[in-house]
Design a protein around this motif. Structure first.
Motif, PDB file in Angstrom:
ATOM      1  N   GLU A 316       0.860  -1.184   0.000  1.00 44.13           N
ATOM      2  CA  GLU A 316       0.000   0.000   0.000  1.00 44.13           C
ATOM      3  C   GLU A 316       0.895   1.233   0.000  1.00 44.13           C
ATOM      4  O   GLU A 316       1.815   1.349   0.815  1.00 44.13           O
ATOM      5  CB  GLU A 316      -0.891   0.008   1.240  1.00 44.13           C
ATOM      6  N   VAL A 317       0.659   2.162  -0.914  1.00 46.11           N
ATOM      7  CA  VAL A 317       1.420   3.414  -0.982  1.00 46.11           C
ATOM      8  C   VAL A 317       0.454   4.575  -0.785  1.00 46.11           C
ATOM      9  O   VAL A 317      -0.587   4.650  -1.453  1.00 46.11           O
ATOM     10  CB  VAL A 317       2.162   3.555  -2.319  1.00 46.11           C
ATOM     11  N   ILE A 318       0.795   5.462   0.127  1.00 44.65           N
ATOM     12  CA  ILE A 318      -0.086   6.563   0.513  1.00 44.65           C
ATOM     13  C   ILE A 318       0.554   7.899   0.135  1.00 44.65           C
ATOM     14  O   ILE A 318       1.694   8.176   0.500  1.00 44.65           O
ATOM     15  CB  ILE A 318      -0.368   6.553   2.029  1.00 44.65           C
ATOM     16  N   GLN A 319      -0.198   8.692  -0.603  1.00 44.97           N
ATOM     17  CA  GLN A 319       0.188  10.065  -0.910  1.00 44.97           C
ATOM     18  C   GLN A 319      -0.791  10.963  -0.162  1.00 44.97           C
ATOM     19  O   GLN A 319      -1.888  11.241  -0.631  1.00 44.97           O
ATOM     20  CB  GLN A 319       0.124  10.321  -2.419  1.00 44.97           C
ATOM     21  N   SER A 320      -0.410  11.387   1.028  1.00 45.72           N
ATOM     22  CA  SER A 320      -1.315  12.182   1.857  1.00 45.72           C
ATOM     23  C   SER A 320      -0.992  13.668   1.698  1.00 45.72           C
ATOM     24  O   SER A 320       0.176  14.065   1.746  1.00 45.72           O
ATOM     25  CB  SER A 320      -1.174  11.783   3.328  1.00 45.72           C
ATOM     26  N   ARG A 321      -2.040  14.457   1.503  1.00 46.58           N
ATOM     27  CA  ARG A 321      -1.875  15.903   1.365  1.00 46.58           C
ATOM     28  C   ARG A 321      -2.930  16.638   2.189  1.00 46.58           C
ATOM     29  O   ARG A 321      -4.049  16.162   2.330  1.00 46.58           O
ATOM     30  CB  ARG A 321      -1.989  16.338  -0.109  1.00 46.58           C
ATOM     31  N   LEU A 322      -2.545  17.784   2.709  1.00 47.64           N
ATOM     32  CA  LEU A 322      -3.522  18.633   3.378  1.00 47.64           C
ATOM     33  C   LEU A 322      -4.540  19.127   2.355  1.00 47.64           C
ATOM     34  O   LEU A 322      -4.184  19.458   1.218  1.00 47.64           O
ATOM     35  CB  LEU A 322      -2.847  19.840   4.029  1.00 47.64           C
ATOM     36  N   ASN A 323      -5.794  19.201   2.766  1.00 50.66           N
ATOM     37  CA  ASN A 323      -6.814  19.733   1.869  1.00 50.66           C
ATOM     38  C   ASN A 323      -6.579  21.204   1.567  1.00 50.66           C
ATOM     39  O   ASN A 323      -6.854  21.682   0.471  1.00 50.66           O
ATOM     40  CB  ASN A 323      -8.214  19.546   2.480  1.00 50.66           C
ATOM     41  N   ASN A 324      -6.082  21.929   2.562  1.00 49.45           N
ATOM     42  CA  ASN A 324      -5.784  23.352   2.386  1.00 49.45           C
ATOM     43  C   ASN A 324      -4.332  23.578   2.773  1.00 49.45           C
ATOM     44  O   ASN A 324      -4.005  23.756   3.942  1.00 49.45           O
ATOM     45  CB  ASN A 324      -6.720  24.198   3.248  1.00 49.45           C
ATOM     46  N   THR A 325      -3.438  23.545   1.796  1.00 43.69           N
ATOM     47  CA  THR A 325      -2.012  23.665   2.104  1.00 43.69           C
ATOM     48  C   THR A 325      -1.633  25.050   2.617  1.00 43.69           C
ATOM     49  O   THR A 325      -0.546  25.236   3.142  1.00 43.69           O
ATOM     50  CB  THR A 325      -1.155  23.327   0.867  1.00 43.69           C
ATOM     51  N   ASP A 326      -2.549  26.028   2.449  1.00 38.95           N
ATOM     52  CA  ASP A 326      -2.279  27.354   3.017  1.00 38.95           C
ATOM     53  C   ASP A 326      -2.271  27.314   4.542  1.00 38.95           C
ATOM     54  O   ASP A 326      -1.760  28.224   5.189  1.00 38.95           O
ATOM     55  CB  ASP A 326      -3.334  28.368   2.548  1.00 38.95           C
ATOM     56  N   LYS A 327      -2.857  26.264   5.111  1.00 32.59           N
ATOM     57  CA  LYS A 327      -2.940  26.140   6.570  1.00 32.59           C
ATOM     58  C   LYS A 327      -1.886  25.188   7.120  1.00 32.59           C
ATOM     59  O   LYS A 327      -2.006  24.712   8.250  1.00 32.59           O
ATOM     60  CB  LYS A 327      -4.334  25.642   6.972  1.00 32.59           C
ATOM     61  N   PHE A 328      -0.849  24.882   6.331  1.00 35.21           N
ATOM     62  CA  PHE A 328       0.156  23.941   6.807  1.00 35.21           C
ATOM     63  C   PHE A 328       0.777  24.470   8.102  1.00 35.21           C
ATOM     64  O   PHE A 328       0.967  25.664   8.291  1.00 35.21           O
ATOM     65  CB  PHE A 328       1.233  23.680   5.747  1.00 35.21           C
ATOM     66  N   GLY A 329       1.067  23.532   8.991  1.00 38.96           N
ATOM     67  CA  GLY A 329       1.643  23.896  10.280  1.00 38.96           C
ATOM     68  C   GLY A 329       0.624  24.300  11.323  1.00 38.96           C
ATOM     69  O   GLY A 329       0.934  24.345  12.514  1.00 38.96           O
ATOM     70  N   LYS A 330      -0.611  24.579  10.888  1.00 34.01           N
ATOM     71  CA  LYS A 330      -1.669  24.988  11.815  1.00 34.01           C
ATOM     72  C   LYS A 330      -2.733  23.908  11.973  1.00 34.01           C
ATOM     73  O   LYS A 330      -3.415  23.846  12.988  1.00 34.01           O
ATOM     74  CB  LYS A 330      -2.334  26.284  11.334  1.00 34.01           C
ATOM     75  N   ILE A 331      -2.923  23.084  10.936  1.00 23.73           N
ATOM     76  CA  ILE A 331      -3.884  21.992  11.010  1.00 23.73           C
ATOM     77  C   ILE A 331      -3.178  20.687  10.645  1.00 23.73           C
ATOM     78  O   ILE A 331      -2.128  20.683  10.015  1.00 23.73           O
ATOM     79  CB  ILE A 331      -5.081  22.214  10.077  1.00 23.73           C
ATOM     80  N   PHE A 332      -3.771  19.576  11.047  1.00 25.14           N
ATOM     81  CA  PHE A 332      -3.243  18.246  10.775  1.00 25.14           C
ATOM     82  C   PHE A 332      -4.258  17.432   9.981  1.00 25.14           C
ATOM     83  O   PHE A 332      -5.465  17.661  10.097  1.00 25.14           O
ATOM     84  CB  PHE A 332      -2.949  17.481  12.075  1.00 25.14           C
ATOM     85  N   THR A 333      -3.764  16.498   9.213  1.00 25.44           N
ATOM     86  CA  THR A 333      -4.605  15.433   8.683  1.00 25.44           C
ATOM     87  C   THR A 333      -4.085  14.111   9.226  1.00 25.44           C
ATOM     88  O   THR A 333      -2.894  14.005   9.561  1.00 25.44           O
ATOM     89  CB  THR A 333      -4.613  15.437   7.137  1.00 25.44           C
ATOM     90  N   THR A 334      -4.950  13.126   9.344  1.00 27.24           N
ATOM     91  CA  THR A 334      -4.554  11.875   9.993  1.00 27.24           C
ATOM     92  C   THR A 334      -5.258  10.705   9.355  1.00 27.24           C
ATOM     93  O   THR A 334      -6.274  10.855   8.644  1.00 27.24           O
ATOM     94  CB  THR A 334      -4.869  11.923  11.508  1.00 27.24           C
ATOM     95  N   GLY A 335      -4.752   9.515   9.604  1.00 28.64           N
ATOM     96  CA  GLY A 335      -5.367   8.280   9.129  1.00 28.64           C
ATOM     97  C   GLY A 335      -4.848   7.096   9.910  1.00 28.64           C
ATOM     98  O   GLY A 335      -3.877   7.200  10.668  1.00 28.64           O
ATOM     99  N   GLU A 336      -5.532   5.955   9.736  1.00 29.01           N
ATOM    100  CA  GLU A 336      -5.171   4.756  10.512  1.00 29.01           C
ATOM    101  C   GLU A 336      -5.438   3.517   9.658  1.00 29.01           C
ATOM    102  O   GLU A 336      -6.404   3.471   8.893  1.00 29.01           O
ATOM    103  CB  GLU A 336      -6.008   4.715  11.785  1.00 29.01           C
ATOM    104  N   PHE A 337      -4.552   2.539   9.775  1.00 34.19           N
ATOM    105  CA  PHE A 337      -4.682   1.282   9.038  1.00 34.19           C
ATOM    106  C   PHE A 337      -4.483   0.111   9.979  1.00 34.19           C
ATOM    107  O   PHE A 337      -3.634   0.162  10.869  1.00 34.19           O
ATOM    108  CB  PHE A 337      -3.624   1.186   7.919  1.00 34.19           C
ATOM    109  N   LYS A 338      -5.266  -0.945   9.760  1.00 36.78           N
ATOM    110  CA  LYS A 338      -4.992  -2.222  10.412  1.00 36.78           C
ATOM    111  C   LYS A 338      -4.157  -3.070   9.466  1.00 36.78           C
ATOM    112  O   LYS A 338      -4.543  -3.286   8.322  1.00 36.78           O
ATOM    113  CB  LYS A 338      -6.302  -2.945  10.755  1.00 36.78           C
ATOM    114  N   LEU A 339      -3.020  -3.550   9.946  1.00 40.08           N
ATOM    115  CA  LEU A 339      -2.098  -4.297   9.107  1.00 40.08           C
ATOM    116  C   LEU A 339      -2.213  -5.799   9.395  1.00 40.08           C
ATOM    117  O   LEU A 339      -2.504  -6.185  10.528  1.00 40.08           O
ATOM    118  CB  LEU A 339      -0.671  -3.847   9.327  1.00 40.08           C
TER     119      LEU A 339
END
Length: 339
Positions: A316-339
């Motif tokens: 599995e390859v993940i390309q994760s990006r902030l929805n609003n890159t103008d807010k980088f450093g102020k907001i987070f995005t997250t995810g979780e996987f069961k392996l």
């Protein structure tokens, strides 16, 4: 690759070029699928000019490459080996670090007159018998081009680097051993001699076991903030306080980072001169009794590329990006996987 092995690879939390997205994902897949050993995965990722380590690393203020690297190896009996090197000016810094400490471990396997075995070394000061032969320049044409463009204006507002990639890391877990390696060329135009988070155990990587649950962590982003927070160490020792009935791991990790970060004066700032937390994190939680395995990630950087194996060597390859890159450093995005 043995189907009982789980391998997790990241190529840095930063601001990755969308034009190189296919190349980034292909690199991660090669690390996870085509390589049969941990060491081969390290070589693939560190030899690539796409990553900020080894060949193609960022250049420091005087146009040279200085990489940092560290590793942790834990066996099923709780034995732990670790070490770090700084100022590495040869290729494959993660592999070089592991090889140097193999020789150090052999050198200190006896009492060695009561001397303590070193855990942190400067590569340039290591005696020649610990080193391999120099394998040529680490300066890629792309890195030299960026350096030449920005060197005369780096101290004014017109000298902004648009593409920023940071520390890389690899975790491999099998039935008997956990291995973690990280390395980085640091930031462009860093002061010579600056040591980044990849060169300090507990910052870019760490691992611990709590009640038969092994927790491993890899961090990337602004090195000074990661060092100040001792971030990987802090997260592996606090993640199990999460109450899964009330919140998910991702939200809990973000809260840990933000709350812990408020205790320090951040070195990272955004375009509005605001203090920010600029990091990416991967946590791997391995319940050894139940064989439940989880990967949790989060980042406040514009992008974070990583991948992992699961379900009998599926990749599995993940390309994760902030929805609003103008807010980088102020907001987070997250995810979780069961392996």
């Amino acid at each position: 690759m043995d189907t009982n092995i789980i391998r997790i690879v990241h190529i840095g939390a930063g601001n990755h070029s969308l034009n190189k997205s296919i190349a980034y994902k292909s690199l991660i897949r090669r690390c996870l699928k085509r390589s049969s050993t941990f060491e081969q995965s390290i070589e693939i990722i560190e030899a690539s000019k796409l990553t900020n380590t080894g060949y193609g690393s960022s250049l420091n203020l005087v146009g040279q490459v200085e990489c940092d690297a560290s590793f942790i190896v834990i066996d099923d009996n709780g034995g732990r080996s670790q070490g770090s090197l700084t100022g590495i000016d040869v290729g494959l810094p993660g592999l070089v670090t592991m090889k140097v400490y193999d020789k150090i471990n052999d050198l200190y396997k006896d009492d060695h007159n009561g001397l303590s075995k070193p855990l942190n070394m400067h590569y340039g000061s290591c005696p020649s018998f610990l080193k391999d032969d120099d394998d040529g320049t680490l300066i890629s044409p792309e890195s030299q081009h960026i350096y030449d463009i920005h060197k005369d204006r780096i101290f004014n507002d017109s000298g902004k680097l648009q593409e920023v990639n940071d520390t890389i890391g690899i975790i491999e877990v099998n039935q008997t051993t956990t291995k973690i390696v990280t390395s980085s060329g640091g930031s462009f135009f860093k002061l010579p001699g600056r040591i980044g988070c990849a060169g300090i155990i507990g910052c870019a990587i760490d691992s611990t076991t709590i009640n038969d649950i092994e927790i491993s962590c890899m961090c990337s982003g602004n090195g000074e903030d990661i060092i100040m927070m001792n971030l990987a160490h802090y997260l592996v020792n606090n993640i199990m306080d999460c109450n899964q009935d009330e919140e998910g791991y991702g939200s809990f990790v973000i809260n840990l980072i933000q709350t812990h970060g408020q205790r320090f004066q951040s070195h990272a700032i955004n375009d509005d001169n605001e203090s920010i937390i600029y990091v990416g994190v991967i946590l791997f939680i391995n319940h050894k009794h139940t064989d439940e395995k989880r990967l949790i990630y989060c980042h406040s950087t514009p992008s974070f590329y990583f991948g992992f194996t699961h379900n009998e060597d599926q990749v599995e390859v993940i390309q994760s990006r902030l929805n609003n890159t103008d807010k980088f450093g102020k907001i987070f995005t997250t995810g979780e996987f069961k392996l």
